[in-house]
Design an enzyme around this catalytic site. Structure first.
Site, PDB file in Angstrom:
ATOM      1  N   GLY A  30       0.833  -1.215   0.000  1.00  7.00           N
ATOM      2  CA  GLY A  30       0.000   0.000   0.000  1.00  7.00           C
ATOM      3  C   GLY A  30       0.860   1.255   0.000  1.00  7.00           C
ATOM      4  N   ALA A  41      15.742  10.358   1.143  1.00  9.69           N
ATOM      5  CA  ALA A  41      16.713  10.201   2.232  1.00  9.69           C
ATOM      6  C   ALA A  41      17.639   9.012   1.971  1.00  9.69           C
ATOM      7  CB  ALA A  41      15.974  10.018   3.556  1.00  9.69           C
ATOM      8  N   ARG A  91       1.601  -4.923  -5.864  1.00  7.72           N
ATOM      9  CA  ARG A  91       1.556  -6.208  -5.171  1.00  7.72           C
ATOM     10  C   ARG A  91       1.982  -7.230  -6.209  1.00  7.72           C
ATOM     11  NH1 ARG A  91      -2.457  -3.301  -2.116  1.00  7.72           N
ATOM     12  NH2 ARG A  91      -1.657  -3.316  -0.001  1.00  7.72           N
ATOM     13  N   ASP A 122       3.917  -4.871   6.480  1.00 10.91           N
ATOM     14  CA  ASP A 122       4.424  -6.153   6.998  1.00 10.91           C
ATOM     15  C   ASP A 122       4.507  -7.231   5.916  1.00 10.91           C
ATOM     16  OD1 ASP A 122       1.575  -6.307   6.935  1.00 10.91           O
ATOM     17  OD2 ASP A 122       1.694  -8.066   8.227  1.00 10.91           O
ATOM     18  N   THR A 145       3.045   2.832   5.988  1.00 12.52           N
ATOM     19  CA  THR A 145       1.629   2.460   5.933  1.00 12.52           C
ATOM     20  C   THR A 145       0.808   3.488   6.699  1.00 12.52           C
ATOM     21  OG1 THR A 145      -0.032   0.942   6.842  1.00 12.52           O
ATOM     22  CG2 THR A 145       2.159   0.749   7.756  1.00 12.52           C
ATOM     23  N   ASP A 147      -1.790   2.969   8.222  1.00 18.93           N
ATOM     24  CA  ASP A 147      -2.561   2.354   9.315  1.00 18.93           C
ATOM     25  C   ASP A 147      -1.868   2.347  10.675  1.00 18.93           C
ATOM     26  OD1 ASP A 147      -4.794   1.801   7.787  1.00 18.93           O
ATOM     27  OD2 ASP A 147      -3.959  -0.081   7.047  1.00 18.93           O
ATOM     28  N   ASP A 149      -0.033   0.170  12.125  1.00 20.89           N
ATOM     29  CA  ASP A 149      -0.249  -1.061  12.885  1.00 20.89           C
ATOM     30  C   ASP A 149       0.909  -2.043  12.738  1.00 20.89           C
ATOM     31  OD1 ASP A 149      -0.766  -1.532  10.231  1.00 20.89           O
ATOM     32  OD2 ASP A 149      -2.508  -2.789  10.575  1.00 20.89           O
ATOM     33  N   ARG A 191      -8.760  -1.255   7.913  1.00 24.63           N
ATOM     34  CA  ARG A 191      -9.421  -2.562   7.838  1.00 24.63           C
ATOM     35  C   ARG A 191      -9.181  -3.358   9.111  1.00 24.63           C
ATOM     36  NH1 ARG A 191      -7.540  -4.523   2.416  1.00 24.63           N
ATOM     37  NH2 ARG A 191      -8.205  -2.601   1.457  1.00 24.63           N
ATOM     38  N   GLY A 205     -13.637  16.016  17.643  1.00 23.85           N
ATOM     39  CA  GLY A 205     -14.709  16.037  18.643  1.00 23.85           C
ATOM     40  C   GLY A 205     -15.871  15.123  18.286  1.00 23.85           C
TER      41      GLY A 205
HETATM   42  P1  ADP Z   1       2.103  -4.482   2.591  1.00 22.90           P
HETATM   43  O1  ADP Z   1       3.584  -4.488   2.447  1.00 22.90           O
HETATM   44  O2  ADP Z   1       1.518  -3.107   2.460  1.00 22.90           O
HETATM   45  O3  ADP Z   1       1.661  -5.253   3.813  1.00 22.90           O
HETATM   46  P2  ADP Z   1       1.289  -6.742   0.911  1.00 22.90           P
HETATM   47  O4  ADP Z   1       0.877  -7.600   2.065  1.00 22.90           O
HETATM   48  O5  ADP Z   1       0.406  -6.730  -0.266  1.00 22.90           O
HETATM   49  O6  ADP Z   1       1.489  -5.213   1.309  1.00 22.90           O
HETATM   50  O7  ADP Z   1       2.755  -7.232   0.464  1.00 22.90           O
HETATM   51  C1  ADP Z   1       3.420  -6.594  -0.593  1.00 22.90           C
HETATM   52  C2  ADP Z   1       4.163  -7.612  -1.427  1.00 22.90           C
HETATM   53  O8  ADP Z   1       5.146  -8.270  -0.631  1.00 22.90           O
HETATM   54  C3  ADP Z   1       3.321  -8.754  -1.979  1.00 22.90           C
HETATM   55  O9  ADP Z   1       2.625  -8.395  -3.144  1.00 22.90           O
HETATM   56  C4  ADP Z   1       4.381  -9.794  -2.266  1.00 22.90           C
HETATM   57  O10 ADP Z   1       5.033  -9.514  -3.496  1.00 22.90           O
HETATM   58  C5  ADP Z   1       5.363  -9.584  -1.121  1.00 22.90           C
HETATM   59  N1  ADP Z   1       5.096 -10.593  -0.073  1.00 22.90           N
HETATM   60  C6  ADP Z   1       4.141 -10.557   0.869  1.00 22.90           C
HETATM   61  N2  ADP Z   1       4.159 -11.688   1.623  1.00 22.90           N
HETATM   62  C7  ADP Z   1       5.142 -12.461   1.115  1.00 22.90           C
HETATM   63  C8  ADP Z   1       5.655 -13.775   1.403  1.00 22.90           C
HETATM   64  N3  ADP Z   1       5.153 -14.508   2.381  1.00 22.90           N
HETATM   65  N4  ADP Z   1       6.682 -14.236   0.654  1.00 22.90           N
HETATM   66  C9  ADP Z   1       7.196 -13.502  -0.350  1.00 22.90           C
HETATM   67  N5  ADP Z   1       6.747 -12.275  -0.684  1.00 22.90           N
HETATM   68  C10 ADP Z   1       5.746 -11.763   0.021  1.00 22.90           C
END
Ligand code: ADP
Length: 342
Positions: A30, A41, A91, A122, A145, A147, A149, A191, A205
């Site tokens: 995202g 940077a 993604r 993450d 992000t 969010d 989180d 979410r 407020g």
């Molecule tokens: P965010 O980084 O915002 O949490 P995503 O969860 O969509 O977004 O993860 C971004 C990209 O990171 C995914 O499209 C994928 O290419 C890679 N990724 C996520 N999880 C894994 C995994 N378990 N193994 C390898 N690549 C991953």
């Protein structure tokens, strides 16, 4: 300058004992305002230390497609104030496969890249962790992000801007709510996390704030609104995180319409405006600090960590621990909402 202690899994292993000379930077998952300030940077700190820095377009997809270009100091001029990401983000399903990651590795190697900075959430860190375990390219994660989180940091790049965008919008909504004596339900992003809702709700407020971290007692919300209707307090703002356990803004509006017909209700779903826009001073600052620190980490051999900020100091979390985390929402904050919205 770094104060966190080193754990065995973070430090430079034999496999990764080579000096970092060429680094890649990418944004993944995202998007979030402030990512550009962070790219800037990373690029300028790298160049300051005599490194070559390469921008990888569209996250891991660009790594697999060899969409990689060398960046100069001037390549990142005039972007600190811009939302989005000049490197674009994506993604990438192929990166989930060993074959995809192998292609990505070969491409990085063809440019001589021997260190990687991943700005994302993450999911992106998970990908970076797996990649650096498979190949001899150390990775540093930077939390980007809206969010907020992610475990191991008090701030994530983009959160402050998203909250301020929501506040600006809700302030405007309050003007029209006041003019018409209306009840507005404002749905904000989140979410799995209610930080945008909580911060923007307190800041504007709001009478009620509904977040995923706290089970929504919808009967209590209805009772409170009923009581307000009786005493003719008709202008009310309810902020709902999109992932609240009860449902979204429209679900809540339906229920209120049914149970308290006296209210003139409107729903505003703020949506993607929360992702865009010029980053706030706070996001520019943390993005700059984190980008700088990520390069320092690579040079010092503090690898496979996420760079965060805790208690205003740089803090390093192993990538496999930098996961989505529901931080505990302070009961005091929730009490403040109740008292101030009476
Ligand atoms: P965010 O980084 O915002 O949490 P995503 O969860 O969509 O977004 O993860 C971004 C990209 O990171 C995914 O499209 C994928 O290419 C890679 N990724 C996520 N999880 C894994 C995994 N378990 N193994 C390898 N690549 C991953």
């Amino acid at each position: 300058m770094h104060n966190a202690c080193l754990a065995p899994s973070w430090i430079r292993t034999e496999k990764m004992a080579k000096k970092v000379t060429k680094i890649g930077v990418l944004t993944s998952g995202g998007d979030a305002p402030g990512m550009n300030a962070c790219i800037r940077a990373v690029v300028r700190t790298g160049i300051f230390h005599g490194l070559e820095v390469f921008g990888i377009t569209r996250g891991y997809a660009g790594m697999i497609d060899n969409d990689i270009q060398k960046l100069e100091s001037r390549s990142v001029a005039n972007i600190i104030q811009r939302g989005g990401t000049i490197l674009k983000t994506a993604r990438c399903k192929e990166f989930l496969t060993p074959e995809g990651r192998k292609k990505a590795y070969k491409n990085l190697k063809s440019h001589g890249i021997n260190g990687l900075v991943v700005i994302g959430g993450d999911g992106s860190f998970k990908g970076a962790q797996i990649f650096s375990n498979e190949f001899d390219i150390p990775c540093i994660g930077i939390p980007g992000t809206i969010d907020k989180d992610i475990a191991g940091t008090d701030f994530t790049i983009g959160f402050d801007t998203a909250v301020n965008t929501a506040i600006e919008a809700i302030d405007k909504i309050r003007d029209t709510a006041d003019a018409h004596d209306r009840l507005f339900i404002v749905e904000v992003m989140g979410r799995d996390a209610g930080y945008i809702a909580l911060h923007s709700g307190i800041g504007t407020g709001a009478e009620h704030i509904l977040i995923p971290e706290k089970k929504t007692d919808v009967e209590a919300v209805l009772a409170s609104l009923q009581e307000k209707e009786k005493r003719k307090k008709l202008v009310n703002i309810v902020v709902v995180a999109e992932g609240d356990d009860f449902g979204g803004g429209n679900d809540l509006a339906e229920l209120i319409k049914e149970r308290i017909p006296g209210f003139d209700i409107r729903v505003a779903i703020l949506g993607h405006i929360q992702r865009g826009g010029s980053p706030t001073s706070m996001d520019r600052l943390i993005a700059s600090r984190m980008g700088y620190s990520a390069v320092e980490c690579l040079l010092e051999g503090r690898i496979n960590v996420m760079v965060g900020i805790v208690n205003n100091k740089m803090h390093f979390t192993p990538l496999d621990k930098a996961i989505k985390a529901k931080q505990r929402i302070s009961e005091e904050w929730l009490k403040i909402v109740k008292i101030l919205a009476s």
